[in-house]
Design a protein around this motif. Structure first.
Motif, PDB file in Angstrom:
ATOM      1  N   PHE A  49     -90.200 -37.162  57.057  1.00 51.60           N
ATOM      2  CA  PHE A  49     -90.060 -38.620  56.983  1.00 51.60           C
ATOM      3  C   PHE A  49     -88.615 -39.028  57.224  1.00 51.60           C
ATOM      4  CE2 PHE A  49     -89.232 -42.547  54.632  1.00 51.60           C
ATOM      5  CZ  PHE A  49     -90.141 -43.403  55.266  1.00 51.60           C
ATOM      6  N   ASP A  50     -87.668 -38.311  56.596  1.00 51.81           N
ATOM      7  CA  ASP A  50     -86.241 -38.608  56.781  1.00 51.81           C
ATOM      8  C   ASP A  50     -85.839 -38.472  58.253  1.00 51.81           C
ATOM      9  OD1 ASP A  50     -86.094 -38.986  54.045  1.00 51.81           O
ATOM     10  OD2 ASP A  50     -85.209 -37.007  53.649  1.00 51.81           O
ATOM     11  N   CYS A  51     -86.316 -37.410  58.905  1.00 54.72           N
ATOM     12  CA  CYS A  51     -86.018 -37.212  60.332  1.00 54.72           C
ATOM     13  C   CYS A  51     -86.641 -38.326  61.170  1.00 54.72           C
ATOM     14  CB  CYS A  51     -86.540 -35.855  60.809  1.00 54.72           C
ATOM     15  SG  CYS A  51     -85.539 -34.457  60.276  1.00 54.72           S
ATOM     16  N   ALA A  52     -87.860 -38.706  60.845  1.00 54.96           N
ATOM     17  CA  ALA A  52     -88.538 -39.772  61.593  1.00 54.96           C
ATOM     18  C   ALA A  52     -87.769 -41.086  61.476  1.00 54.96           C
ATOM     19  CB  ALA A  52     -89.970 -39.933  61.100  1.00 54.96           C
ATOM     20  N   VAL A  53     -87.320 -41.409  60.273  1.00 56.92           N
ATOM     21  CA  VAL A  53     -86.538 -42.635  60.070  1.00 56.92           C
ATOM     22  C   VAL A  53     -85.226 -42.546  60.850  1.00 56.92           C
ATOM     23  CG1 VAL A  53     -85.254 -44.000  58.359  1.00 56.92           C
ATOM     24  CG2 VAL A  53     -87.588 -43.232  57.859  1.00 56.92           C
ATOM     25  N   TYR A  54     -84.570 -41.408  60.785  1.00 53.56           N
ATOM     26  CA  TYR A  54     -83.309 -41.212  61.508  1.00 53.56           C
ATOM     27  C   TYR A  54     -83.518 -41.393  63.013  1.00 53.56           C
ATOM     28  CZ  TYR A  54     -79.342 -38.818  63.628  1.00 53.56           C
ATOM     29  OH  TYR A  54     -78.261 -38.508  64.407  1.00 53.56           O
ATOM     30  N   ILE A  55     -84.557 -40.767  63.555  1.00 52.04           N
ATOM     31  CA  ILE A  55     -84.850 -40.864  64.989  1.00 52.04           C
ATOM     32  C   ILE A  55     -85.166 -42.313  65.364  1.00 52.04           C
ATOM     33  CG2 ILE A  55     -86.465 -40.163  66.819  1.00 52.04           C
ATOM     34  CD1 ILE A  55     -84.489 -37.943  65.944  1.00 52.04           C
ATOM     35  N   LEU A  56     -85.909 -42.998  64.522  1.00 48.84           N
ATOM     36  CA  LEU A  56     -86.233 -44.403  64.769  1.00 48.84           C
ATOM     37  C   LEU A  56     -84.962 -45.258  64.785  1.00 48.84           C
ATOM     38  CD1 LEU A  56     -88.355 -46.687  65.075  1.00 48.84           C
ATOM     39  CD2 LEU A  56     -88.351 -46.841  62.587  1.00 48.84           C
ATOM     40  N   VAL A  57     -84.091 -45.042  63.819  1.00 49.55           N
ATOM     41  CA  VAL A  57     -82.851 -45.836  63.727  1.00 49.55           C
ATOM     42  C   VAL A  57     -81.950 -45.580  64.933  1.00 49.55           C
ATOM     43  CG1 VAL A  57     -80.701 -46.134  62.410  1.00 49.55           C
ATOM     44  CG2 VAL A  57     -82.909 -46.112  61.221  1.00 49.55           C
ATOM     45  N   ILE A  58     -81.737 -44.319  65.290  1.00 55.31           N
ATOM     46  CA  ILE A  58     -80.852 -44.063  66.440  1.00 55.31           C
ATOM     47  C   ILE A  58     -81.505 -44.558  67.731  1.00 55.31           C
ATOM     48  CG2 ILE A  58     -79.565 -42.183  65.349  1.00 55.31           C
ATOM     49  CD1 ILE A  58     -81.116 -40.194  67.131  1.00 55.31           C
ATOM     50  N   GLY A  59     -82.823 -44.524  67.793  1.00 52.77           N
ATOM     51  CA  GLY A  59     -83.516 -45.063  68.967  1.00 52.77           C
ATOM     52  C   GLY A  59     -83.306 -46.554  69.110  1.00 52.77           C
ATOM     53  N   LEU A  60     -83.456 -47.280  68.005  1.00 52.04           N
ATOM     54  CA  LEU A  60     -83.251 -48.736  68.038  1.00 52.04           C
ATOM     55  C   LEU A  60     -81.796 -49.081  68.335  1.00 52.04           C
ATOM     56  CD1 LEU A  60     -85.494 -49.785  65.012  1.00 52.04           C
ATOM     57  CD2 LEU A  60     -85.962 -50.165  67.450  1.00 52.04           C
ATOM     58  N   TRP A 117     -83.048 -31.795  57.822  1.00 56.02           N
ATOM     59  CA  TRP A 117     -84.172 -30.945  57.405  1.00 56.02           C
ATOM     60  C   TRP A 117     -83.820 -29.496  57.729  1.00 56.02           C
ATOM     61  CZ3 TRP A 117     -89.825 -31.652  59.592  1.00 56.02           C
ATOM     62  CH2 TRP A 117     -90.706 -30.841  58.870  1.00 56.02           C
ATOM     63  N   PRO A 118     -83.080 -28.847  56.839  1.00 60.49           N
ATOM     64  CA  PRO A 118     -82.668 -27.461  57.097  1.00 60.49           C
ATOM     65  C   PRO A 118     -83.887 -26.549  57.286  1.00 60.49           C
ATOM     66  CG  PRO A 118     -81.526 -28.365  55.183  1.00 60.49           C
ATOM     67  CD  PRO A 118     -82.611 -29.332  55.547  1.00 60.49           C
ATOM     68  N   GLY A 119     -83.749 -25.607  58.208  1.00 62.39           N
ATOM     69  CA  GLY A 119     -84.822 -24.655  58.437  1.00 62.39           C
ATOM     70  C   GLY A 119     -85.607 -24.969  59.698  1.00 62.39           C
ATOM     71  N   ALA A 120     -86.764 -24.345  59.774  1.00 66.98           N
ATOM     72  CA  ALA A 120     -87.591 -24.421  60.980  1.00 66.98           C
ATOM     73  C   ALA A 120     -88.029 -25.850  61.311  1.00 66.98           C
ATOM     74  CB  ALA A 120     -88.808 -23.520  60.831  1.00 66.98           C
ATOM     75  N   GLY A 121     -88.348 -26.637  60.306  1.00 67.13           N
ATOM     76  CA  GLY A 121     -88.810 -28.006  60.538  1.00 67.13           C
ATOM     77  C   GLY A 121     -87.789 -28.838  61.284  1.00 67.13           C
ATOM     78  N   GLY A 122     -86.554 -28.805  60.836  1.00 62.17           N
ATOM     79  CA  GLY A 122     -85.489 -29.558  61.493  1.00 62.17           C
ATOM     80  C   GLY A 122     -85.222 -29.061  62.902  1.00 62.17           C
ATOM     81  N   VAL A 123     -85.298 -27.752  63.083  1.00 57.33           N
ATOM     82  CA  VAL A 123     -85.098 -27.171  64.414  1.00 57.33           C
ATOM     83  C   VAL A 123     -86.209 -27.643  65.357  1.00 57.33           C
ATOM     84  CG1 VAL A 123     -85.085 -25.011  65.730  1.00 57.33           C
ATOM     85  CG2 VAL A 123     -83.810 -25.162  63.584  1.00 57.33           C
ATOM     86  N   ILE A 124     -87.445 -27.626  64.874  1.00 61.28           N
ATOM     87  CA  ILE A 124     -88.579 -28.051  65.708  1.00 61.28           C
ATOM     88  C   ILE A 124     -88.457 -29.531  66.084  1.00 61.28           C
ATOM     89  CG2 ILE A 124     -91.085 -28.465  65.690  1.00 61.28           C
ATOM     90  CD1 ILE A 124     -91.277 -25.817  64.019  1.00 61.28           C
ATOM     91  N   VAL A 125     -88.143 -30.375  65.117  1.00 68.35           N
ATOM     92  CA  VAL A 125     -87.984 -31.805  65.397  1.00 68.35           C
ATOM     93  C   VAL A 125     -86.857 -32.014  66.406  1.00 68.35           C
ATOM     94  CG1 VAL A 125     -87.328 -34.045  64.419  1.00 68.35           C
ATOM     95  CG2 VAL A 125     -88.972 -32.601  63.221  1.00 68.35           C
ATOM     96  N   SER A 126     -85.748 -31.327  66.226  1.00 68.49           N
ATOM     97  CA  SER A 126     -84.612 -31.462  67.145  1.00 68.49           C
ATOM     98  C   SER A 126     -84.994 -31.020  68.554  1.00 68.49           C
ATOM     99  CB  SER A 126     -83.414 -30.657  66.655  1.00 68.49           C
ATOM    100  OG  SER A 126     -82.892 -31.232  65.476  1.00 68.49           O
ATOM    101  N   ILE A 127     -85.671 -29.900  68.661  1.00 70.25           N
ATOM    102  CA  ILE A 127     -86.097 -29.403  69.979  1.00 70.25           C
ATOM    103  C   ILE A 127     -87.034 -30.396  70.655  1.00 70.25           C
ATOM    104  CG2 ILE A 127     -87.496 -27.636  71.154  1.00 70.25           C
ATOM    105  CD1 ILE A 127     -86.238 -25.593  69.168  1.00 70.25           C
ATOM    106  N   LEU A 128     -87.969 -30.940  69.896  1.00 70.24           N
ATOM    107  CA  LEU A 128     -88.902 -31.926  70.463  1.00 70.24           C
ATOM    108  C   LEU A 128     -88.165 -33.170  70.955  1.00 70.24           C
ATOM    109  CD1 LEU A 128     -91.914 -31.654  67.990  1.00 70.24           C
ATOM    110  CD2 LEU A 128     -91.787 -30.826  70.359  1.00 70.24           C
ATOM    111  N   CYS A 129     -87.160 -33.616  70.185  1.00 70.33           N
ATOM    112  CA  CYS A 129     -86.373 -34.786  70.595  1.00 70.33           C
ATOM    113  C   CYS A 129     -85.538 -34.490  71.838  1.00 70.33           C
ATOM    114  CB  CYS A 129     -85.472 -35.250  69.460  1.00 70.33           C
ATOM    115  SG  CYS A 129     -86.369 -36.021  68.115  1.00 70.33           S
ATOM    116  N   VAL A 130     -84.939 -33.307  71.890  1.00 66.20           N
ATOM    117  CA  VAL A 130     -84.150 -32.927  73.066  1.00 66.20           C
ATOM    118  C   VAL A 130     -85.055 -32.866  74.301  1.00 66.20           C
ATOM    119  CG1 VAL A 130     -82.839 -31.045  74.136  1.00 66.20           C
ATOM    120  CG2 VAL A 130     -82.303 -31.767  71.803  1.00 66.20           C
ATOM    121  N   LEU A 131     -86.214 -32.243  74.153  1.00 64.75           N
ATOM    122  CA  LEU A 131     -87.154 -32.154  75.280  1.00 64.75           C
ATOM    123  C   LEU A 131     -87.656 -33.535  75.690  1.00 64.75           C
ATOM    124  CD1 LEU A 131     -89.230 -28.987  74.296  1.00 64.75           C
ATOM    125  CD2 LEU A 131     -87.465 -29.181  76.074  1.00 64.75           C
ATOM    126  N   GLY A 132     -87.977 -34.363  74.713  1.00 63.65           N
ATOM    127  CA  GLY A 132     -88.455 -35.716  75.004  1.00 63.65           C
ATOM    128  C   GLY A 132     -87.420 -36.536  75.751  1.00 63.65           C
TER     129      GLY A 132
END
Length: 171
Positions: A5-16, A113-128
């Protein structure tokens, strides 16, 4: 899951915020004929993007200019003047700046989000964001070629569907 949720909010804010920044960026200083906007040698005159079949899928991704009427339309059929074509080329530069920035900023999810979750979210955002960077780098040389034709007084109106084939970069 709270980190998701924290990552989603962060991504939404930087997107806006990136949309606001992108609209505010001055276009006057953008030189699409220089690094980082001019084609790199590793792009092999567009062959890299042809191998990725960009032409087949580029029109099927979301485009903010379809949502926000204040944004410059990306439809080439709307271009009737030389200045509009140059503006469209500079818009590809701004879009590239914004998507590169979003890709870099999305790496912060690894901290949120330390660990695999944060890495996965970051990779998805970079790819997107990478998809949109690829589209800008694919389209810009073609638009520049059309712009140069217009500057020479050739074909004041060109059918958008012919741009990809008439301006195709061969290796």
């Amino acid at each position: 899951m709270e980190h998701l949720f924290d990552c989603a909010v962060y991504i939404l804010v930087i997107g806006l915020l990136s949309h606001v920044v992108g609209e505010a960026l001055p276009r006057g200083g953008i030189d699409y004929t220089r690094v980082p906007f001019k084609p790199f040698s590793w792009e092999k005159s567009g062959a890299v993007y042809n191998a990725l079949h960009v032409r087949q899928w580029k029109d099927h991704v979301p485009d903010m200019s379809r949502v926000s009427k204040k944004m410059v339309s990306k439809k080439l059929s709307a271009v009737t003047r030389l200045e509009e074509m140059e503006r469209l080329i500079k818009e590809t530069c701004v879009a590239e700046i914004i998507h590169v920035s979003l890709a870099v900023l999305s790496l912060m999810c690894i901290v949120i989000w330390p660990g695999a979750g944060g890495v996965i979210v970051s990779i998805l955002c970079v790819l997107g964001n990478g998809v949109f960077i690829i589209i800008q780098r694919y389209n810009r040389p073609k638009l520049v070629k059309v712009y140069e034709r217009l500057r020479r007084g050739e074909h004041l109106r060109m059918e958008p569907e012919k741009i990809d084939t008439e301006c195709e970069h061969k290796v």
